[in-house]
Structure formats: C-alpha cells, structure tokens
Design a protein around this motif. Structure first.
Motif, PDB file in Angstrom:
ATOM      1  N   GLY A 177       0.842  -1.189   0.000  1.00 44.59           N
ATOM      2  CA  GLY A 177       0.000   0.000   0.000  1.00 44.59           C
ATOM      3  C   GLY A 177       0.878   1.240   0.000  1.00 44.59           C
ATOM      4  O   GLY A 177       1.722   1.417   0.879  1.00 44.59           O
TER       5      GLY A 177
ATOM      6  N   GLN B 158       2.327   0.266   3.822  1.00 45.18           N
ATOM      7  CA  GLN B 158       1.898  -1.058   4.275  1.00 45.18           C
ATOM      8  C   GLN B 158       2.484  -2.086   3.324  1.00 45.18           C
ATOM      9  O   GLN B 158       2.503  -1.872   2.112  1.00 45.18           O
ATOM     10  CB  GLN B 158       0.370  -1.148   4.264  1.00 45.18           C
ATOM     11  CG  GLN B 158      -0.189  -2.474   4.680  1.00 45.18           C
ATOM     12  CD  GLN B 158      -1.724  -2.505   4.593  1.00 45.18           C
ATOM     13  OE1 GLN B 158      -2.361  -1.534   4.235  1.00 45.18           O
ATOM     14  NE2 GLN B 158      -2.288  -3.642   4.911  1.00 45.18           N
TER      15      GLN B 158
ATOM     16  N   MET C 183      -9.244  -6.530  -4.008  1.00 42.65           N
ATOM     17  CA  MET C 183      -9.100  -6.283  -2.571  1.00 42.65           C
ATOM     18  C   MET C 183     -10.090  -7.119  -1.765  1.00 42.65           C
ATOM     19  O   MET C 183      -9.744  -7.654  -0.710  1.00 42.65           O
ATOM     20  CB  MET C 183      -9.273  -4.796  -2.255  1.00 42.65           C
ATOM     21  CG  MET C 183      -8.077  -3.965  -2.637  1.00 42.65           C
ATOM     22  SD  MET C 183      -8.202  -2.258  -2.089  1.00 42.65           S
ATOM     23  CE  MET C 183      -8.841  -1.488  -3.557  1.00 42.65           C
TER      24      MET C 183
ATOM     25  N   PHE D  63      -7.970  -3.046   3.996  1.00 38.59           N
ATOM     26  CA  PHE D  63      -7.559  -2.037   3.033  1.00 38.59           C
ATOM     27  C   PHE D  63      -8.184  -0.687   3.375  1.00 38.59           C
ATOM     28  O   PHE D  63      -9.308  -0.637   3.878  1.00 38.59           O
ATOM     29  CB  PHE D  63      -7.997  -2.442   1.620  1.00 38.59           C
ATOM     30  CG  PHE D  63      -7.297  -3.664   1.107  1.00 38.59           C
ATOM     31  CD1 PHE D  63      -6.055  -3.570   0.513  1.00 38.59           C
ATOM     32  CD2 PHE D  63      -7.882  -4.922   1.223  1.00 38.59           C
ATOM     33  CE1 PHE D  63      -5.407  -4.696   0.031  1.00 38.59           C
ATOM     34  CE2 PHE D  63      -7.239  -6.055   0.748  1.00 38.59           C
ATOM     35  CZ  PHE D  63      -5.997  -5.932   0.147  1.00 38.59           C
TER      36      PHE D  63
ATOM     37  N   PRO E  53      -8.573   2.155   0.879  1.00 33.26           N
ATOM     38  CA  PRO E  53      -8.359   2.732  -0.454  1.00 33.26           C
ATOM     39  C   PRO E  53      -8.582   4.248  -0.518  1.00 33.26           C
ATOM     40  O   PRO E  53      -8.202   4.880  -1.503  1.00 33.26           O
ATOM     41  CB  PRO E  53      -9.369   1.982  -1.324  1.00 33.26           C
ATOM     42  CG  PRO E  53     -10.389   1.454  -0.384  1.00 33.26           C
ATOM     43  CD  PRO E  53      -9.691   1.233   0.917  1.00 33.26           C
TER      44      PRO E  53
ATOM     45  N   ARG F 204      -4.765   5.064   0.417  1.00 34.49           N
ATOM     46  CA  ARG F 204      -3.652   4.292  -0.145  1.00 34.49           C
ATOM     47  C   ARG F 204      -4.022   3.693  -1.492  1.00 34.49           C
ATOM     48  O   ARG F 204      -5.175   3.361  -1.742  1.00 34.49           O
ATOM     49  CB  ARG F 204      -3.255   3.149   0.792  1.00 34.49           C
ATOM     50  CG  ARG F 204      -2.673   3.606   2.091  1.00 34.49           C
ATOM     51  CD  ARG F 204      -2.224   2.430   2.931  1.00 34.49           C
ATOM     52  NE  ARG F 204      -1.701   2.907   4.199  1.00 34.49           N
ATOM     53  CZ  ARG F 204      -1.923   2.323   5.356  1.00 34.49           C
ATOM     54  NH1 ARG F 204      -2.620   1.211   5.421  1.00 34.49           N
ATOM     55  NH2 ARG F 204      -1.419   2.826   6.458  1.00 34.49           N
ATOM     56  N   ASP F 205      -3.009   3.524  -2.315  1.00 34.18           N
ATOM     57  CA  ASP F 205      -3.138   2.791  -3.574  1.00 34.18           C
ATOM     58  C   ASP F 205      -2.441   1.456  -3.362  1.00 34.18           C
ATOM     59  O   ASP F 205      -1.315   1.406  -2.864  1.00 34.18           O
ATOM     60  CB  ASP F 205      -2.464   3.557  -4.719  1.00 34.18           C
ATOM     61  CG  ASP F 205      -3.101   4.920  -4.952  1.00 34.18           C
ATOM     62  OD1 ASP F 205      -4.338   4.996  -4.968  1.00 34.18           O
ATOM     63  OD2 ASP F 205      -2.351   5.899  -5.114  1.00 34.18           O
ATOM     64  N   TYR F 206      -3.106   0.370  -3.745  1.00 37.59           N
ATOM     65  CA  TYR F 206      -2.602  -0.971  -3.456  1.00 37.59           C
ATOM     66  C   TYR F 206      -2.189  -1.708  -4.722  1.00 37.59           C
ATOM     67  O   TYR F 206      -2.837  -1.587  -5.773  1.00 37.59           O
ATOM     68  CB  TYR F 206      -3.663  -1.789  -2.733  1.00 37.59           C
ATOM     69  CG  TYR F 206      -3.923  -1.293  -1.342  1.00 37.59           C
ATOM     70  CD1 TYR F 206      -3.145  -1.710  -0.275  1.00 37.59           C
ATOM     71  CD2 TYR F 206      -4.947  -0.388  -1.093  1.00 37.59           C
ATOM     72  CE1 TYR F 206      -3.369  -1.245   1.009  1.00 37.59           C
ATOM     73  CE2 TYR F 206      -5.187   0.082   0.189  1.00 37.59           C
ATOM     74  CZ  TYR F 206      -4.391  -0.342   1.223  1.00 37.59           C
ATOM     75  OH  TYR F 206      -4.624   0.122   2.498  1.00 37.59           O
TER      76      TYR F 206
END
Length: 76
Positions: A7, A17, A51, A62, A64, A67-69
């Motif tokens: 993340g 992350q 996700m 998550f 979102p 964060r971009d995963y």
C-alpha cells in the motif's frame, strides 16, 4: 518468488503497508489477476474486486481512501 500486497500513500507515494500473501498460493493469485502462471512476474494494481478477494483469503484490511494498493511479485 514472494507475493506482496503493498500500500502506497495516495499523496506521499511512499510505502505505508506491506504484507506477504505468498501463503495464498501463486496459482490462486495469478488466476485472481487474470494472468497465466508462467507470465505472473509483474506488479498489478488492486481494484475493489481484488481487494475483496484478498480480504477473504488473507484477512487483509484495506484503506483505499488513503492508499493505492498493488500486488507485487518479487524474486527471492
């Protein structure tokens, strides 16, 4: 190979992350992102569907909104 969910901060773009999801299995992860196993060697952005699956399979949480995963395949 190791399989990581990483993340990145949506604003900072730094790693916030990192979780090893190798226990899920390479075949299952490759199917999830729609790539043949022998071509599963890249970085894949995670959308809501991916996700959700990883939440079920690896008990990940998550965020979102902040964060971009990505699912990252890392050679050992």
């Amino acid at each position: 190979m190791r399989y990581l969910v990483v993340g990145y901060g949506s604003v900072s773009e730094t790693v916030e992350q990192e979780t090893d999801v190798s226990a899920v299995g390479s075949e299952r992860l490759a199917r999830l992102v729609g790539v043949p196993l022998d071509e599963f060697v890249d970085v894949y952005p995670l959308d809501e569907r991916l996700m959700t699956a990883l939440t079920d399979w690896a008990q990940l949480t998550f965020t979102p909104e902040t964060r971009d995963y990505f699912l990252e395949v890392v050679a050992e």
